[in-house]
Design an enzyme around this catalytic site. Structure first.
Site, PDB file in Angstrom:
ATOM      1  N   TRP A 148       0.741  -1.268   0.202  1.00 46.30           N
ATOM      2  CA  TRP A 148      -0.029   0.061  -0.024  1.00 46.30           C
ATOM      3  C   TRP A 148       0.902   1.141   0.007  1.00 46.30           C
ATOM      4  O   TRP A 148       1.900   1.315   0.692  1.00 46.30           O
ATOM      5  CB  TRP A 148      -0.726   0.014   1.231  1.00 46.30           C
ATOM      6  CG  TRP A 148      -1.881   1.281   1.284  1.00 46.30           C
ATOM      7  CD1 TRP A 148      -2.622   1.578   0.352  1.00 46.30           C
ATOM      8  CD2 TRP A 148      -2.084   1.854   2.662  1.00 46.30           C
ATOM      9  NE1 TRP A 148      -3.466   2.749   1.149  1.00 46.30           N
ATOM     10  CE2 TRP A 148      -2.969   2.780   2.350  1.00 46.30           C
ATOM     11  CE3 TRP A 148      -1.608   1.745   4.048  1.00 46.30           C
ATOM     12  CZ2 TRP A 148      -3.574   3.721   3.231  1.00 46.30           C
ATOM     13  CZ3 TRP A 148      -2.148   2.604   4.827  1.00 46.30           C
ATOM     14  CH2 TRP A 148      -3.048   3.479   4.582  1.00 46.30           C
ATOM     15  N   ASP A 230      -0.921  -5.185   9.641  1.00 45.24           N
ATOM     16  CA  ASP A 230      -1.680  -4.175   9.054  1.00 45.24           C
ATOM     17  C   ASP A 230      -3.116  -5.013   8.720  1.00 45.24           C
ATOM     18  O   ASP A 230      -2.837  -5.976   8.027  1.00 45.24           O
ATOM     19  CB  ASP A 230      -0.975  -3.615   8.163  1.00 45.24           C
ATOM     20  CG  ASP A 230      -2.068  -2.606   7.553  1.00 45.24           C
ATOM     21  OD1 ASP A 230      -3.285  -2.183   7.954  1.00 45.24           O
ATOM     22  OD2 ASP A 230      -1.848  -1.419   6.599  1.00 45.24           O
ATOM     23  N   LYS A 266     -13.180  -1.146   5.798  1.00 48.81           N
ATOM     24  CA  LYS A 266     -13.863  -1.812   4.668  1.00 48.81           C
ATOM     25  C   LYS A 266     -14.832  -2.937   5.526  1.00 48.81           C
ATOM     26  O   LYS A 266     -15.937  -3.120   4.922  1.00 48.81           O
ATOM     27  CB  LYS A 266     -12.631  -2.784   4.070  1.00 48.81           C
ATOM     28  CG  LYS A 266     -12.050  -2.175   2.860  1.00 48.81           C
ATOM     29  CD  LYS A 266     -11.122  -1.101   3.378  1.00 48.81           C
ATOM     30  CE  LYS A 266     -10.213  -0.244   2.216  1.00 48.81           C
ATOM     31  NZ  LYS A 266      -9.256   0.479   2.609  1.00 48.81           N
TER      32      LYS A 266
END
Lengths: 428, 625
Positions: A148, A230, A266
């Site tokens: 990311w 993460d 999400k």
């Protein structure tokens, strides 16, 4: 006596010479998409869930909890504590570590509310930079290649210098290049921080298998590395909250020091509410755990207070309403499975369409990968071709947001990909 | 060991709380002045306070030790308390010297403030007074029955004068003999009142470790530094069983029932926004465009928003100040930094300022300095000192100004003074950074409260402005704020905006959604905006009314001190001028909690508690502050 303030010649701003920053590639993509007037344009760039009608989605259980909060006269808008809503801290840690987590029972887990995954990473890495020392210096932080894009910015902004990288993706297969990854981790100095994606690796969608996770853990333990997981997609990747937390729990069971970031962007669709958590898990052999845990919490708060004082309340209250209520929790699990199921269906449909229209290449990676994204292996030139000729937008690294596909667009996307692959010769 | 402790002094430790003021003249009989304050560490947990004391407050060789055991207190063994109290402590108290006893909470948070301090020490003080002090006649005449005229002694809001007096009378011979031993010394000094004060902090990581006396820890500094004192106060308030306790430490508005207040306009906006079932997608990194444009209109005035303004949504005022500090650190350091700032941009804060300001700019990578602001003797603005410091400041430094309702003093420059400040800032080549946390909440009129900011804009300054919507919209927990930077033209504004986003992205990615939707809804609807203006004026009016009521109640309670500053000051806070030891007495004796700098959150004062508060304030200040 009083001097009159004579309007001076306009003062020059201290920021007069600030250069314009390069545009964020993802945000630039979105503006280009918005500016495109083609009626059949398709965006596969945004990292947010879309329904099969291509619409943003608020989970029904979230909507209901929010309405209950708004209708409750007891809801106030007071400050949360610096480390966030206590109920949220506990529920969030239980979600990732499991209700019967030994680390939690031992009191070895310190959890604070954070500004979603980004905020958790920023506070966590700042904290590690202040208190971890490898031969007198702050630790090196390793991130996967690719990763990311924000990981690369967070590490230096937290004051730890440029992030180092470890190899992750096997470009040919679209899977994890485990030997290279383990080799790079083995070369990392003891005490280095290793950023790992708990599940649904962003942007590749390639995750290690359980056996591969065990190999990674072995290197982490033998090299005495600090894993920083993460977790941006728990439950969203496979549709199963526990399955998506298996990597984290495997490491937690090893009783080592580790750090976890969690995002509810999400999996609860709470994107803009900025709700997440940071947990520091202390190693099993820590003497006087209670004292150490207390000290860690105090130092996390010392990082937070001069950054934003206290975290935002709304998302935390919604998350507690979902996680802390048995019926809501059960409903949420079903909705998660539904979202993950839709994405799985799109993977199958796209792979089938590419196979049936005869697009050159092996597209099994699309169904092997997991989570929001698929790393197609399309080149930047092929991506540009898709954009210019077909009005289909994706990031230049060939990453497709699977949530951007719908039953009605999947065939057109597959045909456009065929055209791109056949027209634009991939330049290595 | 002193050298070791010195090495641990953080470079920017806030100044220690002021200690006891001078002994009021004459009470010592004019013979000998009482001894200077003495500092005792209560064993065992108190040793953790050692590094915070040495050498910032007291040299190591002046620290003494005593042992007032919590278990003795719990057992109600009052004689035991007196028998174990350190002889040096009793002697010092008898001579009228102030005694500070430091202790820290136990690791078991449920136990709260150490009982040794809220129960044990007050009893020792009571007994010392009873046997040797001003009230010592009681001891001389033995157990007289007349309770009339006996001053009340407050512990946690309960008057314990009678039970403690009875307890002293019933003490065993050994304890009585020990206490009476000091009486002749006290008598020689004119029987001064006994002054014992407890100072407490929360437990540290060294809880229970006796080795802590040899190993000062930076963590302990943090625990007892001014910045965390507020937390200590709130913590103590929460554990206080007194039904009359008052919390004046919190910086959030309370209604006249002392309850949190949700503005009806905000509640209406929330009902509307929720009914619309909007999506919860990410905001842009720069934030909600509609909110930002309304926030700029509110601050600078509709139609008066400066050209070339870069603005972004922030995590309330803290986030705005931090982002400004981050931007300074990235683009105003190096060659541009002021002399002596080590290549870091220099930010000057008023003295005093909001406790978090220094940490915010320090963590952002700026150097932090101060300029003269508040004059304790007059409890008002020291304009001359401020102008002098500003004119002497290194060119290119950033000067932080509180736009209105200065926190913590409540002291604001008037219009004329702002004109002089504007001229000084311009002459000295400084960059103004306004922190506006109370627009509308101060005077009741958002335009009036923004006058200083607008004045600076009109004067040609390139203003940087941090805005918070915590107080004026009551949106505390939703973290609503904005940072705006005047750059001169659109291109420069775009550049600054882009860099603010580059800073925000690795910090929080994008700002929170819920609160800005509410502000956007309120300010975007003329009727709702008008209602909000009335409600914010209502909050300001209630607070102003409490200022007047407090001054009147102080007079009713018999106070002859000058309390005019209470009504002269603005906004949420009143800088009462009460010293740290007076504040400690308010907490210990009256269960009234405020920050150690004497700052009263006026929002915590209600028509129901103002009388009790005045009684308490008078009781602890009547002997001269």
């Amino acid at each position: 006596m009083a001097t009159t303030a004579v309007a001076p010649a306009k003062a020059t701003s201290v920021f007069a010479d600030v250069p314009e920053a390069p545009a964020d590639p993802i945000l630039g993509l979105n503006s280009a998409f918005l500016a495109d007037e083609a009626p059949n344009k398709i965006s596969l760039g945004v990292g947010a869930f879309r329904t099969d009608e291509g619409k943003p989605y608020v989970l029904p259980v979230v909507k209901r909890v929010e309405q209950q909060l708004a209708a409750d006269p007891a809801t106030n808008h007071e400050y949360l504590p610096i480390d966030g809503l206590p109920a949220f801290q506990k529920l969030s840690a239980e979600l990732i570590l499991g209700k019967d987590s030994k680390a939690m029972k031992d009191g070895r887990v310190v959890t604070i509310q954070a500004l979603s995954g980004t905020g958790a990473l920023r506070v966590g890495i700042t904290f590690l930079g202040r208190f971890l020392r490898t031969s007198g210096s702050p630790p090196a932080v390793y991130i996967p290649t690719p990763t990311w894009s924000n990981h690369r910015n967070i590490v230096p902004d937290a004051g730890l210098g440029a992030a180092r990288t470890y190899r992750y993706l096997d470009a040919v297969s679209g899977g994890v290049d485990l030997p290279s990854m383990l080799a790079d981790l083995s070369d990392a100095p003891a005490g280095s921080v290793i950023v790992l994606h708990g599940c649904a690796h962003n942007p590749t969608g390639a995750d290690p298998s359980p056996a591969q996770w065990a190999d990674i853990l072995a290197v982490v333990q033998s090299r005495r590395l600090i894993p920083f997981f993460d977790n941006a997609y728990q439950g969203f990747a496979s549709g199963d909250l526990d399955a998506d937390a298996a990597s984290v729990r495997l490491f937690a069971d090893a009783g080592i020091d580790m750090v976890l970031s969690q995002s509810f962007a999400k999996n609860m669709g709470l994107y803009g509410q900025r709700i997440g958590a940071l947990s520091v898990v202390l190693a099993e052999g820590t003497p006087d755990v209670a004292t150490a845990a207390k000290a860690v919490r105090s130092q996390l708060k010392a990082v937070v207070r001069p950054m934003y004082s206290s975290p935002p309340a709304h998302g935390a209250r919604i998350a507690v309403g979902v996680l802390g209520d048995e019926a809501n929790y059960a409903e949420w699990k079903k909705e998660l499975a539904g979202m993950a199921g839709r994405i799985g269906d799109m993977r199958t449909a796209l792979k089938a369409a590419l196979d049936s229209n005869g697009t050159p290449g092996d597209w099994s990676r699309i169904v092997n990968q997991i989570g929001m994204f698929s790393y197609t292996g399309l080149s930047a030139q092929q991506v540009a071709h898709l954009r210019n000729k077909h009005h289909i937008y994706m990031t230049s690294n060939g990453r497709i947001s699977m949530a951007g596909l719908t039953t009605s667009t999947v065939q057109r996307v597959a045909d456009a990909m065929k055209d791109a692959v056949e027209t634009v010769v991939k330049q290595e | 060991m002193a050298a070791l402790a010195a090495a641990f002094v953080p470079p920017l430790l806030p100044p220690p709380p002021p200690l006891l003021p001078g002994w009021p003249g004459g009470t010592g009989g004019g013979v000998v002045p009482p001894p200077p304050p003495a500092h005792f560490i209560n064993l065992t947990n108190g040793v953790e306070a050692l590094p915070a004391l040495v050498p910032a407050i007291v040299p190591l060789d002046a620290v003494r030790y005593t042992r007032l055991q919590s278990s003795t207190c719990e057992a109600g063994d009052l004689a035991g308390l007196l028998l174990h109290a350190d002889a040096g402590l009793l002697m010092h108290a008898a001579l009228g010297g102030a005694v500070y006893v430091y202790d820290l909470g136990s690791r078991n948070a449920a136990r709260g403030v150490p009982r040794s301090l809220w129960y044990g020490l007050p009893f020792v003080a009571f007994a010392a007074n009873y046997f040797c002090g001003r009230d010592g006649s009681a001891a001389a005449t033995k157990d007289d029955d007349g309770m009339a005229g006996v001053p009340p002694v407050w512990v946690r809001g309960l008057n314990v004068a009678r039970p403690w007096r009875d307890a002293c009378a019933r003490l065993d011979r050994r304890a009585k003999k020990r206490m009476r031993y000091y009486r002749p010394f006290a008598h020689a000094m004119g029987s001064p009142p006994v002054r014992l004060y407890g100072v407490y902090g929360r437990a540290t990581r060294m809880d229970g470790q006796k080795g802590a006396c040899a190993e000062p820890s930076p963590l302990a500094y943090e625990r007892l530094s001014a910045a965390t004192w507020l937390l200590v106060v709130c913590f103590a308030f929460g554990r206080d069983p007194s039904p009359r306790k008052i919390n004046l430490g919190v910086g959030a508005y309370r209604d006249d029932d002392g309850a949190p207040y949700v503005l009806p306009s905000v509640r209406e906006a929330e009902a509307r926004v929720t009914a619309r079932a909007l999506n919860m997608e990410y905001l842009p990194v720069a934030g909600h465009a509609g909110f930002l444009s309304k926030a700029m209109d509110l601050a600078y005035g509709e139609g008066a928003v400066p050209e070339g303004l870069a603005s972004v949504q922030t995590l309330s005022g803290t986030g705005a100040c931090r982002l400004a500090g981050d931007l300074l650190a990235r683009f105003a350091g190096g060659d541009k930094a002021a002399d002596g700032a080590d290549g870091r941009p220099l930010v000057l804060l008023p003295n005093p300022s909001w406790a978090n300001h220094a940490a915010i700019f320090r963590d952002a990578g700026c150097a932090v300095g101060t300029y003269t602001y508040y004059e304790p003797s007059t409890k008002s603005l020291n304009l001359e000192g401020m102008l002098r410091d500003l004119r002497d400041a290194p060119r290119g430094a950033t000067v932080l100004l509180h736009a209105c309702a200065h926190n913590p003093t409540g002291v604001d420059p008037d219009a004329e003074a702002w004109g002089e400040i504007s001229a000084a800032v311009a002459d000295a080549g400084l960059h103004p950074l306004f922190d506006m946390a109370y627009q509308g909440f101060t005077s009741g009129d958002p335009a009036v409260d923004a006058a200083a900011v607008r004045r600076f804009v009109a004067d040609g300054h390139a203003v940087v402005l941090a805005q918070s919507f915590s107080k004026n919209f009551g949106l505390y927990g939703h973290r609503v704020g904005a940072l705006s930077v005047m750059t001169g033209d659109a291109a420069a504004a775009a550049a600054v905006s882009s860099q603010l986003c580059i800073l925000g992205r690795p910090s929080y990615s994008n700002p929170p959604l819920h609160g800005v939707r509410l502000v956007d809804e309120v300010l975007g609807d003329a009727a709702l905006a008008a209602q909000w203006r009335e409600e914010v004026a209502g909050m300001a009016t209630r607070i102003a009314g409490m200022r007047t009521a407090l001054v009147a109640a102080l007079a009713d309670a018999g106070s002859t001190a000058d309390w005019r500053h209470v009504t002269d000051q603005n906004g949420m806070f009143c800088y009462s001028g009460m010293s740290a030891d007076t504040v400690a007495r308010l907490a210990a004796e009256w269960s009234v909690y405020l920050t150690s700098n004497g700052r009263i959150s006026m929002a915590g004062v209600t028509s129901k508690n103002v009388g009790y508060l005045a009684e308490a304030m008078h009781a602890v200040t009547k002997d001269g502050q």
